[in-house]
Design a protein around this motif. Structure first.
Motif, PDB file in Angstrom:
ATOM      1  N   GLN A  14      -5.158  12.446  -8.256  1.00 22.57           N
ATOM      2  CA  GLN A  14      -4.984  13.279  -7.067  1.00 22.57           C
ATOM      3  C   GLN A  14      -3.504  13.466  -6.722  1.00 22.57           C
ATOM      4  OE1 GLN A  14      -7.510  11.586  -4.004  1.00 22.57           O
ATOM      5  NE2 GLN A  14      -9.364  12.285  -5.028  1.00 22.57           N
ATOM      6  N   GLY A  15      -2.704  13.679  -7.760  1.00 23.00           N
ATOM      7  CA  GLY A  15      -1.305  14.031  -7.578  1.00 23.00           C
ATOM      8  C   GLY A  15      -0.322  12.880  -7.426  1.00 23.00           C
ATOM      9  N   ARG A  16      -0.811  11.644  -7.436  1.00 21.29           N
ATOM     10  CA  ARG A  16       0.079  10.483  -7.324  1.00 21.29           C
ATOM     11  C   ARG A  16      -0.334   9.427  -8.337  1.00 21.29           C
ATOM     12  NH1 ARG A  16       0.134   7.917  -1.645  1.00 21.29           N
ATOM     13  NH2 ARG A  16      -2.110   8.099  -1.895  1.00 21.29           N
ATOM     14  N   PRO A  17       0.594   8.553  -8.745  1.00 17.60           N
ATOM     15  CA  PRO A  17       0.210   7.457  -9.644  1.00 17.60           C
ATOM     16  C   PRO A  17      -0.864   6.595  -8.973  1.00 17.60           C
ATOM     17  CG  PRO A  17       2.599   7.583  -9.448  1.00 17.60           C
ATOM     18  CD  PRO A  17       2.027   8.526  -8.423  1.00 17.60           C
ATOM     19  N   MET A  18      -1.800   6.103  -9.790  1.00 15.81           N
ATOM     20  CA  MET A  18      -2.878   5.282  -9.221  1.00 15.81           C
ATOM     21  C   MET A  18      -2.337   4.101  -8.435  1.00 15.81           C
ATOM     22  SD  MET A  18      -6.323   5.113 -11.442  1.00 15.81           S
ATOM     23  CE  MET A  18      -5.734   5.114 -13.109  1.00 15.81           C
ATOM     24  N   VAL A  19      -1.260   3.477  -8.925  1.00 13.83           N
ATOM     25  CA  VAL A  19      -0.714   2.318  -8.214  1.00 13.83           C
ATOM     26  C   VAL A  19      -0.237   2.703  -6.821  1.00 13.83           C
ATOM     27  CG1 VAL A  19       1.674   2.463  -9.067  1.00 13.83           C
ATOM     28  CG2 VAL A  19       0.675   0.230  -8.528  1.00 13.83           C
ATOM     29  N   ALA A  20       0.185   3.951  -6.625  1.00 13.54           N
ATOM     30  CA  ALA A  20       0.614   4.401  -5.296  1.00 13.54           C
ATOM     31  C   ALA A  20      -0.572   4.433  -4.328  1.00 13.54           C
ATOM     32  CB  ALA A  20       1.275   5.771  -5.381  1.00 13.54           C
ATOM     33  N   HIS A  21      -1.731   4.842  -4.823  1.00 16.68           N
ATOM     34  CA  HIS A  21      -2.939   4.843  -3.983  1.00 16.68           C
ATOM     35  C   HIS A  21      -3.318   3.415  -3.590  1.00 16.68           C
ATOM     36  CE1 HIS A  21      -4.109   9.103  -4.475  1.00 16.68           C
ATOM     37  NE2 HIS A  21      -3.586   8.987  -5.680  1.00 16.68           N
ATOM     38  N   VAL A  22      -3.298   2.517  -4.592  1.00 16.91           N
ATOM     39  CA  VAL A  22      -3.637   1.118  -4.323  1.00 16.91           C
ATOM     40  C   VAL A  22      -2.647   0.528  -3.321  1.00 16.91           C
ATOM     41  CG1 VAL A  22      -3.825  -1.184  -5.357  1.00 16.91           C
ATOM     42  CG2 VAL A  22      -4.771   0.807  -6.547  1.00 16.91           C
ATOM     43  N   LEU A  23      -1.380   0.785  -3.528  1.00 21.13           N
ATOM     44  CA  LEU A  23      -0.342   0.273  -2.635  1.00 21.13           C
ATOM     45  C   LEU A  23      -0.539   0.779  -1.207  1.00 21.13           C
ATOM     46  CD1 LEU A  23       2.261  -1.325  -2.281  1.00 21.13           C
ATOM     47  CD2 LEU A  23       3.518   0.702  -3.028  1.00 21.13           C
ATOM     48  N   ALA A  24      -0.838   2.055  -1.050  1.00 24.81           N
ATOM     49  CA  ALA A  24      -1.027   2.633   0.291  1.00 24.81           C
ATOM     50  C   ALA A  24      -2.199   1.981   1.024  1.00 24.81           C
ATOM     51  CB  ALA A  24      -1.248   4.139   0.185  1.00 24.81           C
ATOM     52  N   ARG A  25      -3.213   1.576   0.277  1.00 25.73           N
ATOM     53  CA  ARG A  25      -4.387   0.973   0.905  1.00 25.73           C
ATOM     54  C   ARG A  25      -4.214  -0.530   1.147  1.00 25.73           C
ATOM     55  NH1 ARG A  25      -8.413   4.869   0.940  1.00 25.73           N
ATOM     56  NH2 ARG A  25     -10.251   3.558   1.084  1.00 25.73           N
ATOM     57  N   ILE A  26      -3.491  -1.215   0.262  1.00 26.03           N
ATOM     58  CA  ILE A  26      -3.417  -2.675   0.373  1.00 26.03           C
ATOM     59  C   ILE A  26      -2.217  -3.151   1.197  1.00 26.03           C
ATOM     60  CG2 ILE A  26      -2.077  -3.351  -1.691  1.00 26.03           C
ATOM     61  CD1 ILE A  26      -5.398  -4.879  -0.413  1.00 26.03           C
ATOM     62  N   GLN A  27      -1.108  -2.436   1.155  1.00 23.54           N
ATOM     63  CA  GLN A  27       0.108  -2.911   1.830  1.00 23.54           C
ATOM     64  C   GLN A  27      -0.079  -3.178   3.325  1.00 23.54           C
ATOM     65  OE1 GLN A  27       3.651  -0.572   1.009  1.00 23.54           O
ATOM     66  NE2 GLN A  27       4.859  -2.445   0.982  1.00 23.54           N
ATOM     67  N   PRO A  28      -0.800  -2.330   4.070  1.00 25.61           N
ATOM     68  CA  PRO A  28      -0.992  -2.622   5.496  1.00 25.61           C
ATOM     69  C   PRO A  28      -1.860  -3.856   5.766  1.00 25.61           C
ATOM     70  CG  PRO A  28      -1.439  -0.301   5.016  1.00 25.61           C
ATOM     71  CD  PRO A  28      -1.330  -1.009   3.704  1.00 25.61           C
ATOM     72  N   GLN A  29      -2.558  -4.337   4.748  1.00 21.07           N
ATOM     73  CA  GLN A  29      -3.490  -5.451   4.938  1.00 21.07           C
ATOM     74  C   GLN A  29      -2.866  -6.822   4.681  1.00 21.07           C
ATOM     75  OE1 GLN A  29      -7.525  -4.903   3.338  1.00 21.07           O
ATOM     76  NE2 GLN A  29      -6.878  -2.889   2.567  1.00 21.07           N
ATOM     77  N   VAL A  30      -1.662  -6.851   4.080  1.00 16.58           N
ATOM     78  CA  VAL A  30      -1.063  -8.123   3.661  1.00 16.58           C
ATOM     79  C   VAL A  30       0.371  -8.250   4.155  1.00 16.58           C
ATOM     80  CG1 VAL A  30      -2.552  -8.316   1.613  1.00 16.58           C
ATOM     81  CG2 VAL A  30      -0.328  -7.153   1.432  1.00 16.58           C
ATOM     82  N   ASP A  31       0.961  -9.412   3.925  1.00 16.99           N
ATOM     83  CA  ASP A  31       2.341  -9.662   4.352  1.00 16.99           C
ATOM     84  C   ASP A  31       3.362  -9.238   3.300  1.00 16.99           C
ATOM     85  OD1 ASP A  31       1.802 -11.215   6.937  1.00 16.99           O
ATOM     86  OD2 ASP A  31       0.554 -12.261   5.468  1.00 16.99           O
ATOM     87  N   HIS A  32       3.010  -9.383   2.025  1.00 15.49           N
ATOM     88  CA  HIS A  32       3.912  -9.037   0.921  1.00 15.49           C
ATOM     89  C   HIS A  32       3.098  -8.458  -0.221  1.00 15.49           C
ATOM     90  CE1 HIS A  32       6.988 -11.469   2.889  1.00 15.49           C
ATOM     91  NE2 HIS A  32       6.086 -12.435   2.993  1.00 15.49           N
ATOM     92  N   VAL A  33       3.770  -7.680  -1.086  1.00 15.42           N
ATOM     93  CA  VAL A  33       3.118  -7.126  -2.270  1.00 15.42           C
ATOM     94  C   VAL A  33       4.014  -7.344  -3.477  1.00 15.42           C
ATOM     95  CG1 VAL A  33       2.165  -5.057  -3.386  1.00 15.42           C
ATOM     96  CG2 VAL A  33       1.939  -5.341  -0.911  1.00 15.42           C
ATOM     97  N   ILE A  34       3.395  -7.744  -4.573  1.00 18.26           N
ATOM     98  CA  ILE A  34       4.047  -7.895  -5.877  1.00 18.26           C
ATOM     99  C   ILE A  34       3.281  -7.009  -6.852  1.00 18.26           C
ATOM    100  CG2 ILE A  34       4.415  -9.490  -7.820  1.00 18.26           C
ATOM    101  CD1 ILE A  34       4.545 -11.773  -5.782  1.00 18.26           C
ATOM    102  N   ILE A  35       3.989  -6.376  -7.761  1.00 15.72           N
ATOM    103  CA  ILE A  35       3.324  -5.630  -8.830  1.00 15.72           C
ATOM    104  C   ILE A  35       3.486  -6.422 -10.122  1.00 15.72           C
ATOM    105  CG2 ILE A  35       3.289  -3.507 -10.207  1.00 15.72           C
ATOM    106  CD1 ILE A  35       4.404  -2.030  -7.734  1.00 15.72           C
ATOM    107  N   ASN A  36       2.375  -6.675 -10.791  1.00 17.49           N
ATOM    108  CA  ASN A  36       2.398  -7.317 -12.106  1.00 17.49           C
ATOM    109  C   ASN A  36       2.328  -6.219 -13.157  1.00 17.49           C
ATOM    110  OD1 ASN A  36      -0.102  -8.313 -14.236  1.00 17.49           O
ATOM    111  ND2 ASN A  36       1.868  -9.336 -14.332  1.00 17.49           N
ATOM    112  N   ALA A  37       3.375  -6.097 -13.969  1.00 15.60           N
ATOM    113  CA  ALA A  37       3.419  -5.079 -15.012  1.00 15.60           C
ATOM    114  C   ALA A  37       4.126  -5.642 -16.237  1.00 15.60           C
ATOM    115  CB  ALA A  37       4.153  -3.834 -14.509  1.00 15.60           C
TER     116      ALA A  37
END
Length: 192
Positions: free
Chosen positions: A27-50
């Protein structure tokens, strides 16, 4: 309960023709951007494992951590990286290819752990999502103190997420929205 989310984007993407799934456009954005937009407000910190395209993941302005080795050992290796790099006592794992994950994922998993721990008095309780289609073991809230245990499990050559989880007290948390756990594994040309 302070929580760090680790977005698991370290796979080979074999079912997607070798594409780096987190960077595949949905839908026009990288999948990780969608996941980040949904999960970031729910937690204190985010790390990406790649394990590939680290510079592109770093463009999201978050810590990017690779697996402990270059063997692409699967989701458990990404969970291990998250447990070792998090500074909070709790770590949530979510896959990079589930852009519709629940907006109340963390609150429900946390509440389940708090309720179960009050009854069973165990500090190493895991909370795992499930829906009508079954369990979703990579949607897991876990205590960081299990990192040495996970290290030992992986050193034994074990790779199955649910097998490691079964060794610890855990609670399943049921979600009704089946679409929330949609896992996109189609080649990029066939995505909506």
């Amino acid at each position: 309960m302070q929580i760090t989310a680790v977005i698991l984007a370290g796979g080979r993407g074999m079912r997607m023709g070798g594409a780096d799934k987190g960077l595949v456009s949905y839908q026009g954005r990288p999948m990780v951007a969608h996941v980040l937009a949904r999960i970031q407000p729910q937690v204190d910190h985010v790390i990406i494992n790649a394990n590939r395209n680290l510079d592109q993941y770093q463009d999201f302005g978050l810590p990017v951590v690779a697996d402990a080795n270059d063997q692409f050992d699967g989701p458990l290796a990404g969970m291990q990286a998250g447990l070792h790099h998090a500074t909070t006592d709790w770590v949530l794992s979510v896959p990079c290819d589930s852009p519709l994950l629940p907006l109340d994922l963390v609150s429900r998993l946390r509440r389940a752990i708090e309720q179960a721990s009050a009854i069973h008095h165990t500090p190493t309780m895991l909370a795992i999502a499930r829906s009508a289609s079954g369990t979703h073991p990579v949607f897991c809230l876990m205590p960081r103190q299990l990192r040495a245990d996970l290290d030992a499990f992986l050193q034994q050559g074990q790779r199955k997420v649910s097998a490691w989880q079964a060794e610890h007290p855990h609670v399943f948390v049921s979600f009704e929205d089946e679409q929330a756990f949609t896992n996109i594994n189609q080649p990029p040309a066939s995505l909506p």
